[in-house]
Design an enzyme around this catalytic site. Structure first.
Site, PDB file in Angstrom:
ATOM      1  N   LYS A  14       2.995   7.070 -30.673  1.00 39.92           N
ATOM      2  CA  LYS A  14       4.065   6.118 -31.013  1.00 39.92           C
ATOM      3  C   LYS A  14       5.431   6.557 -30.433  1.00 39.92           C
ATOM      4  O   LYS A  14       6.211   5.850 -29.673  1.00 39.92           O
ATOM      5  CB  LYS A  14       3.997   5.920 -32.557  1.00 39.92           C
ATOM      6  CG  LYS A  14       2.971   5.213 -33.335  1.00 39.92           C
ATOM      7  CD  LYS A  14       3.344   5.045 -34.743  1.00 39.92           C
ATOM      8  CE  LYS A  14       3.177   6.298 -35.397  1.00 39.92           C
ATOM      9  NZ  LYS A  14       2.086   7.147 -35.519  1.00 39.92           N
ATOM     10  N   THR A  15       5.642   7.877 -30.728  1.00 37.92           N
ATOM     11  CA  THR A  15       7.024   8.411 -30.283  1.00 37.92           C
ATOM     12  C   THR A  15       6.934   8.451 -28.933  1.00 37.92           C
ATOM     13  O   THR A  15       8.056   8.264 -28.325  1.00 37.92           O
ATOM     14  CB  THR A  15       7.288   9.716 -31.217  1.00 37.92           C
ATOM     15  OG1 THR A  15       6.751   9.641 -32.448  1.00 37.92           O
ATOM     16  CG2 THR A  15       8.425  10.598 -30.758  1.00 37.92           C
TER      17      THR A  15
ATOM     18  N   ASP B  69      11.908   4.891 -35.279  1.00 36.95           N
ATOM     19  CA  ASP B  69      10.703   5.666 -35.230  1.00 36.95           C
ATOM     20  C   ASP B  69      10.470   5.891 -36.811  1.00 36.95           C
ATOM     21  O   ASP B  69      11.606   5.696 -37.487  1.00 36.95           O
ATOM     22  CB  ASP B  69      10.890   6.983 -34.538  1.00 36.95           C
ATOM     23  CG  ASP B  69       9.460   7.544 -34.203  1.00 36.95           C
ATOM     24  OD1 ASP B  69       8.480   7.138 -34.734  1.00 36.95           O
ATOM     25  OD2 ASP B  69       9.576   8.863 -33.856  1.00 36.95           O
ATOM     26  N   GLU B  70       9.129   6.038 -37.104  1.00 38.72           N
ATOM     27  CA  GLU B  70       9.014   6.299 -38.639  1.00 38.72           C
ATOM     28  C   GLU B  70       9.514   5.165 -39.486  1.00 38.72           C
ATOM     29  O   GLU B  70      10.187   5.697 -40.659  1.00 38.72           O
ATOM     30  CB  GLU B  70       9.495   7.789 -39.235  1.00 38.72           C
ATOM     31  CG  GLU B  70       9.051   8.740 -38.302  1.00 38.72           C
ATOM     32  CD  GLU B  70       7.790   9.676 -38.425  1.00 38.72           C
ATOM     33  OE1 GLU B  70       6.921   8.975 -39.276  1.00 38.72           O
ATOM     34  OE2 GLU B  70       7.222  10.501 -37.840  1.00 38.72           O
TER      35      GLU B  70
ATOM     36  N   GLN C  46       1.502   6.972 -43.261  1.00 39.98           N
ATOM     37  CA  GLN C  46       2.152   8.354 -43.255  1.00 39.98           C
ATOM     38  C   GLN C  46       3.532   7.796 -44.239  1.00 39.98           C
ATOM     39  O   GLN C  46       4.430   8.750 -43.882  1.00 39.98           O
ATOM     40  CB  GLN C  46       2.494   8.487 -42.066  1.00 39.98           C
ATOM     41  CG  GLN C  46       1.460   9.041 -41.041  1.00 39.98           C
ATOM     42  CD  GLN C  46       1.761   9.555 -39.834  1.00 39.98           C
ATOM     43  OE1 GLN C  46       2.298  10.734 -39.759  1.00 39.98           O
ATOM     44  NE2 GLN C  46       1.440   8.995 -38.764  1.00 39.98           N
TER      45      GLN C  46
ATOM     46  N   ARG D 224      -1.858  16.623 -38.307  1.00 38.62           N
ATOM     47  CA  ARG D 224      -0.730  17.685 -37.471  1.00 38.62           C
ATOM     48  C   ARG D 224      -1.589  18.647 -36.675  1.00 38.62           C
ATOM     49  O   ARG D 224      -1.038  19.366 -35.656  1.00 38.62           O
ATOM     50  CB  ARG D 224       0.187  18.674 -38.500  1.00 38.62           C
ATOM     51  CG  ARG D 224       1.046  17.724 -39.454  1.00 38.62           C
ATOM     52  CD  ARG D 224       1.658  16.680 -38.760  1.00 38.62           C
ATOM     53  NE  ARG D 224       1.187  15.283 -38.829  1.00 38.62           N
ATOM     54  CZ  ARG D 224       1.631  14.385 -38.226  1.00 38.62           C
ATOM     55  NH1 ARG D 224       2.621  14.421 -37.118  1.00 38.62           N
ATOM     56  NH2 ARG D 224       1.087  13.292 -38.239  1.00 38.62           N
TER      57      ARG D 224
HETATM   58  N1  LIG Z   1      -1.496   8.323 -23.158  1.00 42.87           N
HETATM   59  C1  LIG Z   1      -1.619   9.317 -23.507  1.00 42.87           C
HETATM   60  N2  LIG Z   1      -2.169  10.334 -22.661  1.00 42.87           N
HETATM   61  C2  LIG Z   1      -2.304  11.448 -22.811  1.00 42.87           C
HETATM   62  N3  LIG Z   1      -1.569  12.146 -23.900  1.00 42.87           N
HETATM   63  C3  LIG Z   1      -0.782  11.218 -24.794  1.00 42.87           C
HETATM   64  C4  LIG Z   1      -0.619   9.858 -24.518  1.00 42.87           C
HETATM   65  N4  LIG Z   1      -0.210   9.140 -25.660  1.00 42.87           N
HETATM   66  C5  LIG Z   1       0.128  10.348 -26.376  1.00 42.87           C
HETATM   67  N5  LIG Z   1      -0.166  11.419 -26.115  1.00 42.87           N
HETATM   68  C6  LIG Z   1       0.082  12.657 -26.375  1.00 42.87           C
HETATM   69  O1  LIG Z   1      -0.405  12.664 -27.721  1.00 42.87           O
HETATM   70  C7  LIG Z   1       0.339  13.490 -28.848  1.00 42.87           C
HETATM   71  C8  LIG Z   1       0.766  12.678 -29.975  1.00 42.87           C
HETATM   72  O2  LIG Z   1       1.498  11.713 -29.599  1.00 42.87           O
HETATM   73  P1  LIG Z   1       2.930  11.195 -30.500  1.00 42.87           P
HETATM   74  O3  LIG Z   1       3.641  12.362 -31.046  1.00 42.87           O
HETATM   75  O4  LIG Z   1       3.999  10.462 -29.479  1.00 42.87           O
HETATM   76  O5  LIG Z   1       2.371  10.479 -31.643  1.00 42.87           O
HETATM   77  P2  LIG Z   1       2.594   9.448 -32.892  1.00 42.87           P
HETATM   78  O6  LIG Z   1       2.005   8.272 -32.803  1.00 42.87           O
HETATM   79  O7  LIG Z   1       4.125   9.458 -32.773  1.00 42.87           O
HETATM   80  O8  LIG Z   1       2.386  10.535 -34.070  1.00 42.87           O
HETATM   81  P3  LIG Z   1       2.809  10.675 -35.464  1.00 42.87           P
HETATM   82  O9  LIG Z   1       2.366   9.712 -36.342  1.00 42.87           O
HETATM   83  O10 LIG Z   1       2.162  11.780 -36.141  1.00 42.87           O
HETATM   84  O11 LIG Z   1       4.385  10.677 -35.276  1.00 42.87           O
HETATM   85  C9  LIG Z   1       1.217  14.020 -27.946  1.00 42.87           C
HETATM   86  O12 LIG Z   1       0.907  15.417 -27.686  1.00 42.87           O
HETATM   87  C10 LIG Z   1       1.548  13.094 -26.813  1.00 42.87           C
HETATM   88  O13 LIG Z   1       1.946  13.779 -25.880  1.00 42.87           O
HETATM   89 MG   LIG Z   2       5.727  10.317 -34.250  1.00 45.27          MG
END
Ligand SMILES: Nc1ncnc2c1ncn2[C@@H]1O[C@H](COP(=O)(O)OP(=O)(O)OP(=O)(O)O)[C@@H](O)[C@H]1O
Ligand SMILES: [Mg+2]
Length: 786
Positions: free
Chosen positions: A32-33, A220-221, A251, A604
């Site tokens: 997402k982020t 975000d969040e 979350q 995490r």
């Molecule tokens: N398409 C992709 N290919 C490879 N790695 C990815 C891809 N998308 C995300 N990632 C990696 O996966 C991990 C999680 O990504 P991110 O932090 O953006 O997730 P999130 O959904 O925001 O998580 P959270 O809900 O914990 O905030 C990071 O290390 C990111 O670099």
């Molecule tokens: Mg995130």
């Protein structure tokens, strides 16, 4: 430039879908982020949107900094620095600095922190002749804050109070407080949000200005926005409707602070044209970790069903580690880290310890210090730097050494006993001129005529108290000393009355210090206050504290949101601690929020997760028995280190019925011969034992929570039952209670057995009283008995 390279189909869509409202609803670690940052890069670089027109809102300053950095690495730092990437609060400050005059503030208004707020509120309560006992400052502040977060003005609060006495008084205090803030040209944190809302509501031109400016808004969040934050987003996005919010209903962990999970669930209602994109592939964690997270959160009823998947390998199993108490728990964590470092597998910064309450850090911090493990504490103050701990330690220092002026001045009027700055200065000056100790001058302030009758009485009450406590100190019972000190100073009430949201946390820190004295009394050969303080001083030393260093991170589960680490330890996963006792008694909603917090914690971890629970823990100096958290029972066994136990099917000789494995929560040690016997006899039925057990919790006796514990077999959780051929080297089976001999340390008894994927570790107490955790692969232990 293509900013979608390497993204999956859904992520690409989310990046490219720039116009109109968009909700990205997705589980943890699904990118997402990452999508947000790529989207910003795409807007600026490909759609030629000015960075000035983009507003990105994150939950913490740390997250804002990280996002700006990530965007910077995609399109250059200079462009990134022109964007508004900020938290709600810093966005509001920026707007208010420009327009606060419209609200009757001048532009150099000050921002009050909690201490300022309290001082102000105290005055008001006193001036209005309200009894502070019934309206403690902390509680009143909390009430005012939640009103502000729901956009309830003093006038509205008064209206809503109707004839209700307490609410009426609260509304009055709230009104007086707001008035005073304004007179002082000051805003508290909640005002920043509320006043921005007011500003927009009363000044259409200002609102239009910002609506026009921010063509693209990203949040975000989003699941953790509260009422006023939600309104601000709605207002700002109304014109262009290019609002992209990302979040995960699973979350949402700030309900207790007014965040409303419905904000994300209702997004499609708020914006009829909304596009919804779901991301389901997780890129962060191994399959085992993800299965564990999915399975725990699936126990929540109030959620949108979704299931994350991953292409990653199963990875290592999740280690569920049972220990005797919190000290053993900390030792276990330290031992794992030390081993991984020694074997060159990991660096310190790969590890995070995530706990439910701040007080839990103390034991871990101490263990890390004595094991020379560098660590840093995020989003919190290290245990011995916490205000309440410093206060109490200062008392102990003064008792031990009345010449310690720094400690003395810290506590002479804490809790408040009416000793003002003028009195303190008079004593200090006299002491200086006469070359006396401050304490001595204070003790004689009346005889020597330093102070008048009134003030000297107050000072004498203090010196008498210290002398009284010194007598207890002479008995060398540090536990009793601290107990008496807290009682006589009414320190707990002081915290209750002066601290708001943080009072509970601070009280448990006091409990924790208390536990420390109990532990000290039990372990010291000849307890002595001086020695106790020395011990504390050693671990409280912060000289080698380096923010950027390669160190293990310690923080609460709440503050870990959005972050990731290769290895995560979650200690204290026990009923009453996690889920918290409060959530267990306050209904399903609270419990579900705790479960979401557990989901946040598990997700995490990238590669390895340790979930720890102790069978007992010292709470307020009393050893309490504890039980493994229901969340542990919600983990699928097959992804944990307990899975191999299932291979051992116990067969009832008489009925032929098979009983598989054992549930955590059972703790008994068996020798191998006993075990064999049990196997023959069929173990024991335990349903009767489970019924209506009482446990004591924080001094109260409560029913043990009604989680079914199936005691079906007799295998201790960490006995090595993995088939030998699967392990890299032949390993002997060891059992708790067994006596063994080590070539260097001599004879000892096995206290714990823990299996990891690569090895079996045993904790042995040797005859000299020393305990060590040893690898059975390397230690070459000789069996002496069964
Ligand atoms: N398409 C992709 N290919 C490879 N790695 C990815 C891809 N998308 C995300 N990632 C990696 O996966 C991990 C999680 O990504 P991110 O932090 O953006 O997730 P999130 O959904 O925001 O998580 P959270 O809900 O914990 O905030 C990071 O290390 C990111 O670099
Ligand atoms: Mg995130």
């Amino acid at each position: 430039m293509d900013f979608t390279t390497g993204l999956n189909e859904m992520q690409k869509q989310a990046v490219l879908h720039t116009e109109g409202p968009l909700l990205i609803l997705a589980g943890a670690g699904s990118g997402k982020t990452r999508v947000l940052t790529h989207r910003i890069a795409h807007l600026v670089e490909n759609k030629r949107i000015s960075p000035w027109s983009i507003l990105a809102i994150t939950f913490t300053n740390k997250a804002a900094g990280e996002m700006r950095e990530r965007v910077g690495s995609l399109i250059g730092d200079e462009i990134a620095s022109q964007m508004w990437v900020s938290t709600f609060h810093s966005m509001c400050v920026r707007i208010l600095r420009r327009y606060s005059e419209r609200l009757g503030y001048d532009r150099y208004f000050t921002i009050y922190d909690t201490a300022d707020q309290k001082a102000l509120l105290k005055d008001i309560i006193k001036n209005q002749n309200i009894n502070e006992k019934n309206f403690p400052v902390g509680a009143v502040l909390g009430a005012i804050s939640s009103k502000k977060n729901e956009l309830i003005t003093p006038a509205l609060a008064k209206e809503q109070a109707g004839g209700e006495y307490r609410d009426k008084i609260l509304a009055e205090i709230y009104g007086a407080y707001q008035k005073k803030l304004k007179e002082n040209n000051a805003m508290d944190f909640d005002d920043l949000l509320m006043n921005t809302y007011e500003l927009f509501k009363l000044n259409e031109d200002v609102l239009q200005d910002y609506q026009h400016k921010f063509r693209y808004i990203l949040v975000d969040e989003y699941q953790d926005t509260n009422g006023v934050q939600y309104q601000l987003v709605q207002m700002l996005a109304r014109k262009h409707q290019n609002l992209c919010v990302v979040g995960d209903d699973d979350q949402s962990i700030y309900g207790w602070r007014g965040a409303d999970i419905r904000n994300i669930l209702d997004f499609e209602k708020d914006f009829k044209e909304a596009t919804v994109i779901k991301l389901e592939q997780n890129y962060r964690s191994t399959k085992n970790i993800l299965d564990a997270a999915n399975s725990v959160v699936a126990h929540n009823k109030g959620r949108k069903p979704k299931r994350l998947w991953t292409e990653s390998e199963a990875g290592e199993t999740i280690s569920i580690v049972e220990t005797d108490n919190e000290y053993r728990e900390a030792e276990m964590i330290a031992a794992q880290i030390v081993r991984a470092i020694e074997e060159g597998e990991r660096e310190y910064k790969d590890f995070a310890v995530l706990y439910r309450t701040n007080a839990q850090s103390r034991v871990v911090e101490e263990k890390f210090i004595t094991s020379s493990i560098p660590y840093r504490l995020l989003g919190g103050t290290r245990f011995y730097e916490r205000k309440e701990i410093k206060d109490l330690i200062s008392y102990l220092k003064v008792i031990s050494n009345p010449k310690d002026d720094v400690a003395l001045k810290r506590i002479i009027n804490v809790p408040k006993r009416g000793i003002g700055a003028a009195s303190i200065n008079a004593i200090a000056e006299y002491a200086l001129v006469q070359n006396m100790d401050f304490f001595e001058a204070a003790r004689l302030c009346k005889e020597l005529g330093i102070l008048g009758v009134g003030p000297s009485q107050k000072v004498l009450a203090f010196t008498n108290l210290i002398e009284e406590l010194q007598e207890i100190a002479n008995t060398n019972d540090i536990k009793m000393l601290l107990e008496t000190l807290i009682e006589k100073t009414e320190y707990r009430n002081h915290i209750r009355f002066t601290e708001g949201d943080t009072a509970e946390d601070r009280l448990s820190n006091i409990d924790e210090l208390f536990s420390k004295t109990v532990h000290y009394m039990a372990s010291a050969q000849e307890p002595h206050l001086g020695e106790f303080l020395e011990e504390v001083a050693l671990v409280a030393d912060i000289d080698n504290y380096d923010e950027a260093s390669n160190s293990v991170v310690l923080m609460t589960l709440h503050s870990a949101k959005g972050l990731e680490f290769p290895v995560v330890f979650m200690p204290g996963v026990e009923e009453g601690l996690f889920p918290s006792y409060m959530s267990m008694t306050e209904g399903e909603d609270k419990l579900e929020e705790e479960r979401r917090l557990c989901y946040v914690g598990i997700t995490r971890a990238r590669e390895k997760l340790f979930i720890l629970y102790a069978n007992g823990r010292t709470v307020f100096g009393r050893p309490q028995s504890s039980m493994p958290s229901r969340f542990i029972k919600e983990l699928p066994r097959e992804v944990t280190n307990l899975a191999h136990l299932d291979k051992h099917i116990l067969r009832d000789k008489q009925t032929g019925k098979a009983t598989i494995g054992q549930e955590v929560g059972e703790r008994r040690s068996f020798s191998v011969s006993e075990f064999t016997q049990l196997n023959q006899k069929r173990s024991f039925s335990s349903e009767a034992q489970d019924k209506s057990q009482k446990m004591s919790f924080q001094g109260r006796t409560i029913e043990k929570p009604t989680i079914p514990i199936h005691r079906k077999t007799a295998i201790p959780p960490f006995m090595n039952h993995k088939p030998v051929e699967n392990l890299p080297e032949p390993i002997q089976n060891f059992t708790v209670g067994e006596v063994v001999k080590h070539i260097k340390f001599g004879q000892g008894t096995i206290k714990e057995v823990m299996q990891t994927d690569k090895d079996v570790f045993v904790t042995i107490t040797f005859e000299n009283g020393e305990s060590r955790q040893l690898s059975t692969r390397f230690a070459k232990l000789q069996r002496l008995s069964y």
